[in-house]
Design a protein around this motif. Structure first.
Motif, PDB file in Angstrom:
ATOM      1  N   UNK A 149     -71.689 -39.448  30.725  1.00  0.00           N
ATOM      2  CA  UNK A 149     -70.834 -38.741  29.776  1.00  0.00           C
ATOM      3  C   UNK A 149     -70.719 -39.486  28.454  1.00  0.00           C
ATOM      4  N   UNK A 150     -70.701 -40.820  28.504  1.00  0.00           N
ATOM      5  CA  UNK A 150     -70.656 -41.588  27.261  1.00  0.00           C
ATOM      6  C   UNK A 150     -71.918 -41.338  26.439  1.00  0.00           C
ATOM      7  N   UNK A 151     -73.060 -41.282  27.121  1.00  0.00           N
ATOM      8  CA  UNK A 151     -74.295 -40.970  26.414  1.00  0.00           C
ATOM      9  C   UNK A 151     -74.284 -39.575  25.837  1.00  0.00           C
ATOM     10  N   UNK A 152     -73.764 -38.620  26.603  1.00  0.00           N
ATOM     11  CA  UNK A 152     -73.675 -37.253  26.100  1.00  0.00           C
ATOM     12  C   UNK A 152     -72.740 -37.156  24.903  1.00  0.00           C
ATOM     13  N   UNK A 153     -71.662 -37.924  24.914  1.00  0.00           N
ATOM     14  CA  UNK A 153     -70.742 -37.910  23.782  1.00  0.00           C
ATOM     15  C   UNK A 153     -71.416 -38.443  22.522  1.00  0.00           C
ATOM     16  N   UNK A 154     -72.179 -39.541  22.665  1.00  0.00           N
ATOM     17  CA  UNK A 154     -72.865 -40.096  21.503  1.00  0.00           C
ATOM     18  C   UNK A 154     -73.859 -39.098  20.914  1.00  0.00           C
ATOM     19  N   UNK A 155     -74.602 -38.450  21.789  1.00  0.00           N
ATOM     20  CA  UNK A 155     -75.588 -37.496  21.301  1.00  0.00           C
ATOM     21  C   UNK A 155     -75.061 -36.093  21.108  1.00  0.00           C
ATOM     22  N   UNK A 156     -73.950 -35.784  21.742  1.00  0.00           N
ATOM     23  CA  UNK A 156     -73.431 -34.420  21.694  1.00  0.00           C
ATOM     24  C   UNK A 156     -72.257 -34.215  20.776  1.00  0.00           C
ATOM     25  N   UNK A 157     -71.991 -35.199  19.915  1.00  0.00           N
ATOM     26  CA  UNK A 157     -70.875 -35.059  18.980  1.00  0.00           C
ATOM     27  C   UNK A 157     -71.257 -34.249  17.752  1.00  0.00           C
ATOM     28  N   UNK A 158     -72.462 -33.672  17.748  1.00  0.00           N
ATOM     29  CA  UNK A 158     -72.956 -32.962  16.569  1.00  0.00           C
ATOM     30  C   UNK A 158     -72.059 -31.793  16.221  1.00  0.00           C
ATOM     31  N   UNK A 159     -71.693 -30.978  17.225  1.00  0.00           N
ATOM     32  CA  UNK A 159     -70.871 -29.797  16.967  1.00  0.00           C
ATOM     33  C   UNK A 159     -69.495 -30.200  16.446  1.00  0.00           C
ATOM     34  N   UNK A 160     -68.880 -31.187  17.075  1.00  0.00           N
ATOM     35  CA  UNK A 160     -67.550 -31.628  16.660  1.00  0.00           C
ATOM     36  C   UNK A 160     -67.600 -32.224  15.255  1.00  0.00           C
ATOM     37  N   UNK A 161     -68.632 -32.995  14.965  1.00  0.00           N
ATOM     38  CA  UNK A 161     -68.753 -33.567  13.624  1.00  0.00           C
ATOM     39  C   UNK A 161     -68.939 -32.475  12.582  1.00  0.00           C
ATOM     40  N   UNK A 162     -69.629 -31.412  12.936  1.00  0.00           N
ATOM     41  CA  UNK A 162     -69.801 -30.298  12.014  1.00  0.00           C
ATOM     42  C   UNK A 162     -68.478 -29.591  11.762  1.00  0.00           C
ATOM     43  N   UNK A 163     -67.705 -29.378  12.824  1.00  0.00           N
ATOM     44  CA  UNK A 163     -66.421 -28.674  12.689  1.00  0.00           C
ATOM     45  C   UNK A 163     -65.461 -29.475  11.823  1.00  0.00           C
ATOM     46  N   UNK A 164     -65.387 -30.785  12.046  1.00  0.00           N
ATOM     47  CA  UNK A 164     -64.427 -31.625  11.330  1.00  0.00           C
ATOM     48  C   UNK A 164     -65.035 -32.319  10.109  1.00  0.00           C
ATOM     49  N   UNK A 165     -66.271 -31.945   9.749  1.00  0.00           N
ATOM     50  CA  UNK A 165     -66.950 -32.560   8.609  1.00  0.00           C
ATOM     51  C   UNK A 165     -66.920 -34.080   8.730  1.00  0.00           C
ATOM     52  N   UNK A 166     -67.232 -34.560   9.930  1.00  0.00           N
ATOM     53  CA  UNK A 166     -67.156 -35.990  10.222  1.00  0.00           C
ATOM     54  C   UNK A 166     -68.388 -36.704   9.662  1.00  0.00           C
ATOM     55  N   UNK A 167     -68.210 -37.810   8.956  1.00  0.00           N
ATOM     56  CA  UNK A 167     -69.362 -38.496   8.333  1.00  0.00           C
ATOM     57  C   UNK A 167     -70.140 -39.354   9.328  1.00  0.00           C
TER      58      UNK A 167
END
Length: 306
Positions: free
Chosen positions: A238-256
């Protein structure tokens, strides 16, 4: 332990080679011409050809791979086609916001997931179990992008408590980390509950209770440690998935972070950025799997001798 870790490290070499080949082929199968995108829509064919030669895209595919692999082994991933900056510099600027967001999400997800999972197992088929599993199913069923938009609407727009974009302070981490970690906490709770129920049926647990040990000691000392091995596996994945799967969340929150960088790179066919990021994500999964294997040996010393 040292020999165990050394054997695991040596076993990673073929995996790294295979990952490098797959990353290179995947990126070069993407549609679009990066030389054309870099030159601009008004550039003539001569300019495009010059840029293609400068990027090395006019060479045979096997020569491109050898150059990519040799340069990557030396930490040189080239220059971004979009920003003209070194790829390593671009990634390092975006790596830390993504890493801290992932760590923050993982910490609270593990704490709440373990807490809910243990309570649900101890109070099996009673109201704590029903409440905990209802929360877990809800967390799994709700898509991260929808949860993120709802959280922004409630806590930022309506209540004005938390910021929506940026990563300037600890308050900026709250909504993205809750959004990113909700699904992990839910999976952790269900997985921990299942593992605990199986362990609580074992003979050594019944023996501990028959000796008159306090129930808290039985759960904390005898059940928790033995139930952690499959849970640690899931935590690592799950930690690996979070590192690679944060794309959608970063897009929603405009995360740098790296997720936004990867999206921009795919849109511009920025081959060096795409190759470096995918390779980095793959290396992170490999490293996490190694850490999980070492944790197995720490939790259960008999594993390292097998």
């Amino acid at each position: 332990m040292f020999s165990y870790v050394l054997k695991r490290l040596l076993g990673l070499i073929p995996t790294l080679l295979l990952v490098a080949v797959m990353v290179f082929l995947f990126v070069h199968l993407l549609p679009g011409d990066p030389a054309r995108l870099a030159a601009g829509p008004e550039a003539d064919e001569t300019t495009v050809a010059l840029i293609r030669a400068d990027l090395g895209l006019d060479q045979p595919i096997h020569k491109q791979f050898v150059r990519f692999f040799v340069n990557a082994a030396h930490g040189d991933f080239g220059t971004s086609l979009r920003s003209k900056l070194p790829v390593s510099q671009e990634i390092m600027e975006r790596f830390w916001p993504t890493l801290w967001l992932t760590v923050t999400s993982m910490v609270w997800a593990v704490i709440f997931g373990l807490f809910i999972g243990v309570f649900s197992a101890v109070w099996r088929n009673e109201w704590p179990d029903r409440v905990g599993m209802t929360l877990a199913v809800s967390g799994i069923s709700f898509p991260p992008f929808a949860l993120g938009m709802v959280a922004m609407e409630v806590f930022s727009v309506q209540l004005g408590w938390l910021p929506t974009v940026g990563a300037d302070s600890w308050r900026h981490y709250i909504l993205p980390s809750l959004t990113l970690g909700a699904g992990v906490a839910a999976i952790m709770a269900r997985f921990t509950r299942s593992s605990f129920i199986e362990i609580m049926k074992e003979d050594f647990v019944r023996t501990a209770r028959a000796k008159g040990l306090n129930e808290r000691i039985v759960i904390a000392k005898h059940c928790l440690r033995n139930a952690l091995i499959p849970v640690v596996t899931m935590m690592g994945l799950q930690f690996g998935f979070l590192l690679g799967g944060s794309i959608v969340v970063e897009k929603v929150f405009n995360w740098p972070g790296m997720g936004r960088l990867l999206i921009d790179a795919v849109e511009m066919r920025d081959y060096p950025i795409i190759q470096a990021e995918i390779l980095l994500f793959s290396l992170e999964f490999i490293f996490i799997n190694l850490v999980v294997d070492v944790l197995y040996a720490v939790i259960n010393p008999s594993i390292r001798y097998k």
